[in-house]
Design a protein around this motif. Structure first.
Motif, PDB file in Angstrom:
ATOM      1  N   GLU A   1      -0.741   3.989  12.028  1.00  0.00           N
ATOM      2  CA  GLU A   1      -0.995   2.689  12.643  1.00  0.00           C
ATOM      3  C   GLU A   1      -2.338   2.156  12.156  1.00  0.00           C
ATOM      4  OE1 GLU A   1       1.007   0.834  14.517  1.00  0.00           O
ATOM      5  OE2 GLU A   1       2.509   2.342  14.059  1.00  0.00           O
ATOM      6  N   TRP A   2      -2.457   0.836  12.212  1.00  0.00           N
ATOM      7  CA  TRP A   2      -3.658   0.171  11.712  1.00  0.00           C
ATOM      8  C   TRP A   2      -4.924   0.734  12.349  1.00  0.00           C
ATOM      9  CZ3 TRP A   2      -5.978  -2.131   8.041  1.00  0.00           C
ATOM     10  CH2 TRP A   2      -7.043  -2.992   8.238  1.00  0.00           C
ATOM     11  N   SER A   3      -4.823   0.990  13.661  1.00  0.00           N
ATOM     12  CA  SER A   3      -6.011   1.474  14.352  1.00  0.00           C
ATOM     13  C   SER A   3      -6.408   2.858  13.817  1.00  0.00           C
ATOM     14  CB  SER A   3      -5.762   1.535  15.854  1.00  0.00           C
ATOM     15  OG  SER A   3      -4.595   2.272  16.104  1.00  0.00           O
TER      16      SER A   3
ATOM     17  N   PHE B   1      -2.972  -6.998  17.095  1.00  0.00           N
ATOM     18  CA  PHE B   1      -3.618  -6.010  17.967  1.00  0.00           C
ATOM     19  C   PHE B   1      -4.561  -6.666  18.977  1.00  0.00           C
ATOM     20  CE2 PHE B   1      -2.837  -4.149  13.789  1.00  0.00           C
ATOM     21  CZ  PHE B   1      -1.972  -3.128  14.124  1.00  0.00           C
TER      22      PHE B   1
ATOM     23  N   ARG C   1       0.839  -1.206   0.000  1.00  0.00           N
ATOM     24  CA  ARG C   1       0.000   0.000   0.000  1.00  0.00           C
ATOM     25  C   ARG C   1       0.871   1.252   0.000  1.00  0.00           C
ATOM     26  NH1 ARG C   1      -4.913  -1.967   4.035  1.00  0.00           N
ATOM     27  NH2 ARG C   1      -5.758  -3.482   2.572  1.00  0.00           N
TER      28      ARG C   1
ATOM     29  N   LEU D   1      -8.008   2.581  10.422  1.00  0.00           N
ATOM     30  CA  LEU D   1      -9.425   2.223  10.488  1.00  0.00           C
ATOM     31  C   LEU D   1     -10.270   3.411  10.962  1.00  0.00           C
ATOM     32  CD1 LEU D   1      -9.248  -1.378  11.987  1.00  0.00           C
ATOM     33  CD2 LEU D   1      -9.906  -0.737   9.672  1.00  0.00           C
ATOM     34  N   GLU D   2      -9.717   4.168  11.909  1.00  0.00           N
ATOM     35  CA  GLU D   2     -10.443   5.332  12.415  1.00  0.00           C
ATOM     36  C   GLU D   2     -10.688   6.345  11.297  1.00  0.00           C
ATOM     37  OE1 GLU D   2      -8.677   7.297  15.785  1.00  0.00           O
ATOM     38  OE2 GLU D   2      -8.930   5.503  16.998  1.00  0.00           O
TER      39      GLU D   2
ATOM     40  N   ILE E   1     -11.730  -5.447  14.482  1.00  0.00           N
ATOM     41  CA  ILE E   1     -12.379  -4.890  13.286  1.00  0.00           C
ATOM     42  C   ILE E   1     -11.608  -5.339  12.054  1.00  0.00           C
ATOM     43  CG2 ILE E   1     -12.907  -2.741  12.083  1.00  0.00           C
ATOM     44  CD1 ILE E   1     -13.163  -1.414  14.823  1.00  0.00           C
TER      45      ILE E   1
ATOM     46  N   SER F   1      -1.321   3.668  22.412  1.00  0.00           N
ATOM     47  CA  SER F   1      -0.543   3.255  21.236  1.00  0.00           C
ATOM     48  C   SER F   1      -1.450   2.995  20.043  1.00  0.00           C
ATOM     49  CB  SER F   1       0.257   1.994  21.543  1.00  0.00           C
ATOM     50  OG  SER F   1      -0.628   0.926  21.783  1.00  0.00           O
ATOM     51  N   GLY F   2      -2.745   3.061  20.250  1.00  0.00           N
ATOM     52  CA  GLY F   2      -3.635   2.853  19.118  1.00  0.00           C
ATOM     53  C   GLY F   2      -5.026   2.543  19.620  1.00  0.00           C
ATOM     54  N   ASN F   3      -5.906   2.348  18.688  1.00  0.00           N
ATOM     55  CA  ASN F   3      -7.280   2.050  19.040  1.00  0.00           C
ATOM     56  C   ASN F   3      -7.404   0.565  19.382  1.00  0.00           C
ATOM     57  OD1 ASN F   3      -9.980   1.590  19.109  1.00  0.00           O
ATOM     58  ND2 ASN F   3     -10.454   2.802  17.291  1.00  0.00           N
TER      59      ASN F   3
ATOM     60  N   ALA G   1      -9.067  -2.030  17.111  1.00  0.00           N
ATOM     61  CA  ALA G   1      -8.506  -2.439  15.819  1.00  0.00           C
ATOM     62  C   ALA G   1      -8.411  -3.952  15.687  1.00  0.00           C
ATOM     63  CB  ALA G   1      -7.128  -1.802  15.634  1.00  0.00           C
TER      64      ALA G   1
ATOM     65  N   TYR H   1     -17.478  -1.684  19.513  1.00  0.00           N
ATOM     66  CA  TYR H   1     -17.197  -0.637  20.511  1.00  0.00           C
ATOM     67  C   TYR H   1     -18.062  -0.815  21.752  1.00  0.00           C
ATOM     68  CZ  TYR H   1     -14.023   2.296  17.829  1.00  0.00           C
ATOM     69  OH  TYR H   1     -12.923   2.775  17.178  1.00  0.00           O
TER      70      TYR H   1
ATOM     71  N   ARG I   1     -10.771   5.803   8.206  1.00  0.00           N
ATOM     72  CA  ARG I   1     -11.713   5.233   7.255  1.00  0.00           C
ATOM     73  C   ARG I   1     -13.133   5.365   7.779  1.00  0.00           C
ATOM     74  NH1 ARG I   1     -11.951  -1.018   5.908  1.00  0.00           N
ATOM     75  NH2 ARG I   1     -13.746  -0.777   7.266  1.00  0.00           N
ATOM     76  N   THR I   2     -13.310   5.040   9.068  1.00  0.00           N
ATOM     77  CA  THR I   2     -14.641   5.108   9.673  1.00  0.00           C
ATOM     78  C   THR I   2     -15.171   6.534   9.677  1.00  0.00           C
ATOM     79  OG1 THR I   2     -13.957   3.285  11.083  1.00  0.00           O
ATOM     80  CG2 THR I   2     -15.962   4.442  11.728  1.00  0.00           C
TER      81      THR I   2
ATOM     82  N   PRO J   1     -20.154  -0.020   9.269  1.00  0.00           N
ATOM     83  CA  PRO J   1     -20.104   0.875  10.433  1.00  0.00           C
ATOM     84  C   PRO J   1     -20.941   0.372  11.612  1.00  0.00           C
ATOM     85  CG  PRO J   1     -20.281   2.141   8.422  1.00  0.00           C
ATOM     86  CD  PRO J   1     -20.402   0.707   8.022  1.00  0.00           C
TER      87      PRO J   1
ATOM     88  N   ILE K   1     -19.034  -2.259  13.376  1.00  0.00           N
ATOM     89  CA  ILE K   1     -17.936  -1.648  14.138  1.00  0.00           C
ATOM     90  C   ILE K   1     -18.484  -1.039  15.429  1.00  0.00           C
ATOM     91  CG2 ILE K   1     -16.239   0.240  14.101  1.00  0.00           C
ATOM     92  CD1 ILE K   1     -15.924  -0.342  11.075  1.00  0.00           C
TER      93      ILE K   1
END
Lengths: 626, 339
Positions: A96-98, B302, A69, A101-102, B40, B32-34, B37, B53, A104-105, B46, B49
């Motif tokens: 980061e992947w999270s 994750f 990508r 996705l955020e 998902i 460090s992130g959601n 993730a 949550y 994108r959402t 949506p 998702i």
């Protein structure tokens, strides 16, 4: 129509456009300069009213670590910026992947590089998510077209094969014109196995290998190691456990491979064909002619074999088939594959939630009520099962070939669909009718299956199958070369390491996995993490010319050769080559920067420019008919 | 009785340590992130998702999430390990024996070889043996584990065929389902049921990963042992022993070694904890289905529940190992008081 040419072909038309554009640019510059000298200019930047001359700033995101990508983003950046250096600025950012996705959402990602693999071999499984406004990707890209929605529904319910193919061709042609998505690559397979194996057939719909196909010599052939075992197939695969071995819940390939060997569906794909179905637990493929499909395609009747035994030695009946479908819809896992059945069997299916264990009742409460399920599927007699569809859906036969259509032993499952409180017995234990019976699953190590002696066809030639997780690609290759493993998963970057004597390679056959670039027509500007990198309006990609400019600015050959090590072809649309509905006459987007520049020129910026250069150029363009 | 009180006191101290570790690790997984993730995928709508949550409370403030998580920890509900397709507590119990077996063999190798080399170097200070040991130690701490593992695998598996590529036992034992499950440690279980062929097979399988894992520890133990041995050998009581006419072997192995072991014990204890949690690369290359391989997969996917559970367990092990080391101090040096 494979885009395999190493260099873009420039037509005479596109060369003419180049000359025109160069002339226009010079003219615009001269005009603007003259106006400035005459006092018409000021310190503000001129606006020409189009994105080619005015330029734009855009930020492309990829999930950090995904080198393919990242490369795709870089290709776009390089080529787009080349169209007007300094004015067109593309920033490529790894997140980061999270966060990916955020973004994108939140609709904050302008262009999304994503991939899609089918659930069942029917074009509806592609056009619906991509082009129907209720589809996952269409809605993600803010695309909606009522006429197209009708065409998609019409094609999905068409019973006549030729008419259906023609409808999908029309959809593909229209979508080529619309350019909602840019189809970057359709992966091809790469399979390496020891030369003493026989029987391998590739089918893009298989999750992993079908071990029933295989045979190997009983005694050690030349090149075999000292510990050669003619009764055991050792497959060394990548790291990763199945999420579940329950066919009502499992929705990924690691578990799918086990299910396709232990469980069976009523019909399945014939050898390497993703088109042709053959009966497995049914006696024949339902058709209108044999009475298996009735009521304008809304009733499906499957006659069942009577000689099929489960691995627990119970004989399969129509009640087992009915129960298996009921169980999938009762569990109705929202992250699982039950929707493939529910979408056409259950009225207002998406109104129902997941089934769950109820502590008060001490029982499992179904997601879709049992009386609703009973109206959709029932056992007509001991060896006949009937399905009542909410609408005609020829793809139903194929959807039933997915693991969710697997037949399980009702007697073995017991009460509450195998649930005891939150524990699902079928998550790590199996009892099907397939050629292999499940033996054990040691997590992060291996899964073992054993040939089922009472299989309803000839028992499998190889007695044992071990699917071993070997995380390190180099180790897997050593195991293959050594002969310890019969077949291994080869990392793309190490393909050439296995091109040696004693190893058979099969490659170049199209899978049904497609990579694509989704262009967001309703970009959330406010949610941009780096607002300084974007100056386009939210409807930037709503302009078809912008989308086409991006499509022609992508170097497909470079991406496939450098990024995917040549293991892909350029698709011509959502429907992959090899699947019903694919039509080779649908064109592909060519990599052509002149055309890209021209399309960007046609793309109007939101506020019509008042500068001299803009008026000058636009007037000329209007006169020549653009 | 004093020892028992000391141990109980130290165990109570586990609580603030674990609370501190859990707050740090939990916060890190959130910043460090959601954390959603891991649940998902790209095919989700949506609304799906949003369900994720809601189910895992990801839409609530971090401190609320922490309280939910801590409540689960106290009630032994450590969440679901997506990577293992098991509850986290079950996953820890599932993977721990394989890692413990590998770590035990590695640490035993490190102790015996490291102590022998360390003493030998100290006794033969600045001789060929000492120089050779120094070079070996330097290599040991410098070599990347993955490189050593791949080289050992290439030479001893692929080239000479002396050892297997990986795994804990040969396929035949899995196919015949003849691996006993008593402690989860195949080497011990095979002996318990008297299956010596399996014991031999498991030993054969553990050699390469254990050598890989122990190589760095051997180097450290050797250096520490050498230094402390040199220090001890210069003390008055050793001179006295020599003056009394005790033979050199007895002085070194009986009188000096025990005192020189005190700092070495600390290093071995810490290394043991480190090996338990840090065998990620070794386990991945030798297909060893232990905690390291599982935790690495969890991080990659994750799977924060698994990561948190793993960190918490390693913290517990570290504290317990330190406790054991402190208790051993008292045994090795009676002057040390446990208070």
């Amino acid at each position: 129509m494979e885009g395999t040419a190493a260099e873009p072909k420039k037509s005479k038309g596109s060369m003419a456009i180049v000359f025109l554009l160069v002339g226009l640019l010079i003219g615009a510059a001269v005009g603007a300069g003259a106006m400035m000298v005459l006092g018409g200019g000021d310190d503000e930047e001129e606006s020409y009213g189009n994105y080619l001359l005015d330029g734009f700033k855009l930020e492309l995101f990829y999930n950090a670590g995904n080198v393919n990508r990242e490369m795709a983003c870089q290709i776009l950046k390089q080529n787009l910026e080349e169209l007007n250096p300094g004015k067109i600025v593309i920033t490529v950012t790894g997140v980061e992947w999270s966060q990916y996705l955020e973004l994108r959402t939140e609709g904050a990602m302008p262009a999304m590089f994503l991939g899609w693999a089918p659930d069942y071999a029917d074009p509806d499984n592609y056009v619906q998510p991509f082009y129907h406004q209720s589809g996952t990707y269409a809605s993600m890209c803010g695309y909606g077209n009522d006429t197209l929605d009708e065409m998609i529904t019409d094609a999905a319910t068409e019973l006549d094969v030729d008419a259906r193919a023609a409808k999908y061709k029309q959809i593909s042609m229209d979508m080529y014109e619309e350019c909602v998505f840019i189809w970057t690559a359709q992966a091809t397979n790469f399979h390496a196995e020891r030369d003493w194996l026989t029987g391998y057939e590739f089918n893009p719909m298989f999750s992993g290998l079908i071990y029933y196909q295989y045979d190997k010599p009983d005694t050690a052939p030349a090149g075999a190691p000292a510990g050669y075992d003619g009764d055991t197939f050792l497959m060394a695969t990548i790291s990763g456990n199945p999420e579940s071995l329950d066919p009502a819940i499992g929705y990924e390939t690691a578990g799918g491979e086990i299910m396709q060997n232990v469980y069976e569906t009523l019909l399945f794909y014939n050898g390497s064909s993703a088109d042709e179905l053959v009966p497995v637990l049914a006696t024949e493929v339902p058709t209108v002619d044999n009475g298996g499909i009735q009521d304008n395609g809304t009733t499906y009747i499957y006659n069942l074999r009577t000689d099929v035994k489960f691995h627990d030695n119970n004989t399969m009946t129509s009640e087992d088939v009915r129960y298996s479908i009921e169980r999938a819809l009762a569990i109705n896992d929202p992250h699982g594959p039950a929707w493939m059945l529910g979408q056409v069997l259950i009225p207002d299916y998406y109104d129902y939630g997941a089934g769950e264990w109820n502590d008060t009742q001490g029982a499992f409460v179904p997601g879709v009520p049992l009386d609703v399920i009973a109206d959709a599927v029932w056992a007509s007699d001991a060896d006949t099962v009937q399905f009542n569809l909410t609408t005609a859906y020829p793809a139903f036969l194929y959807a039933m070939c997915y693991n969710v259509g697997s037949v399980i032993s009702k007697a073995w499952v017991g009460e509450d669909y195998g649930f005891d409180e939150d524990v699902n017995m079928l998550a790590d234990d199996m009892c099907g009718t397939g050629p292999y019976a499940f033996v054990s699953w040691e997590r992060d190590n291996q899964i073992i299956m054993k040939a089922f002696a009472d299989y309803h066809e000839e028992p499998a030639a190889i007695e044992n199958v071990i699917i071993k997780q070997v995380a390190d690609g180099t180790t897997r290759i050593l195991m293959l070369k050594n002969g310890e493993a019969d077949c291994v998963a080869v990392p793309r970057a190490q393909m050439n390491d296995v091109r040696v004597d004693g190893i058979n390679i099969t490659e170049g056959i199209g899978t049904f996995n497609v990579d694509f670039l989704g262009l967001n027509q309703d970009l959330n500007i406010e949610a941009q993490p780096n607002p300084e990198n974007t100056n386009v309006p939210s409807d930037f990609f709503a302009d078809k010319h912008v989308r086409l400019a991006f499509a022609h600015a992508f170097n497909y050959d470079q991406y496939i050769e450098d990024g995917l090590a040549g293991t892909a072809i350029q698709p011509n649309g959502a429907i992959p080559q090899g699947m019903f509905g694919y039509d080779a006459s649908v064109p592909i987007y060519t990599y052509d920067l002149d055309l890209a520049a021209f399309q960007l020129y046609l793309a109007k910026t939101p506020v019509e420019a008042e500068g001299a250069g803009a008026n000058f150029v636009n007037e000329i363009m209007a006169r020549i008919g653009f | 009785m004093r020892l028992a009180n000391y141990i109980i006191k130290r165990l109570f101290l586990l609580i603030p340590v674990l609370l501190g570790v859990s707050i740090i690790v939990f916060t890190l997984t959130r910043i460090s992130g959601n954390p959603a993730a891991g649940y998902i995928n790209e095919k989700m709508t949506p609304s799906q998702i949003a369900q994720v949550y809601e189910k895992y409370h990801f839409d609530e403030p971090v401190y609320t999430q922490f309280i939910y998580w801590l409540d689960g920890i106290i009630h032994l509900d450590w969440g679901w390990s997506k990577t293992a397709a098991l509850p986290v507590t079950d996953a820890l119990a599932y993977y721990f024996p394989a890692t413990l077996e590998l770590t035990l063999v590695s640490i035993i190798m490190a102790i015996f070889i490291g102590i022998y080399l360390g003493i030998g170097s100290a006794v033969r200070r600045n001789k060929l043996f000492d120089h050779s040991t120094r070079v070996i130690s330097l290599i040991g701490v410098s070599l990347p584990v993955f490189w050593l593992a791949l080289i050992l695998q290439f030479v001893f598996y692929y080239y000479y065929g002396l050892f297997p590529s990986g795994g804990r036992a040969s396929n035949i034992y899995y196919l015949t389902q003849s691996i006993p499950d008593i402690t989860g440690l195949i080497l011990i279980d095979s002996l318990l049921v008297g299956n010596f062929a399996l014991f031999k097979d498991a030993l054969w399988h553990i050699v390469l990963p254990a050598v890989t894992l122990s190589f760095g520890t051997i180097a450290i133990v050797t250096r520490i042992m050498r230094n402390s041995m040199l220090e001890v050998l210069s003390l008055d009581y050793i001179k006295t022993a020599r003056a009394k006419g005790l033979n050199e072997r007895s002085i070194i192995w009986k009188h000096a070694r025990k005192n020189a072991m005190i700092p070495t014990t600390t290093v071995i204890g810490l290394s043991f904890g480190g090996l338990l949690g840090g065998a990620v690369l070794t386990e991945s290359i030798f297909s060893w289905p232990g905690l390291g391989k599982w935790s690495a997969n969890s991080i990659r996917l994750f799977d924060y529940n698994s990561v948190l559970g793993f960190c918490l367990m390693i913290a517990i092990i570290y504290v317990l190992v330190n406790l054991v080391v402190d208790v051993m101090y008292a045994y090795l040096d009676p002057r040390v008081r446990l208070e």
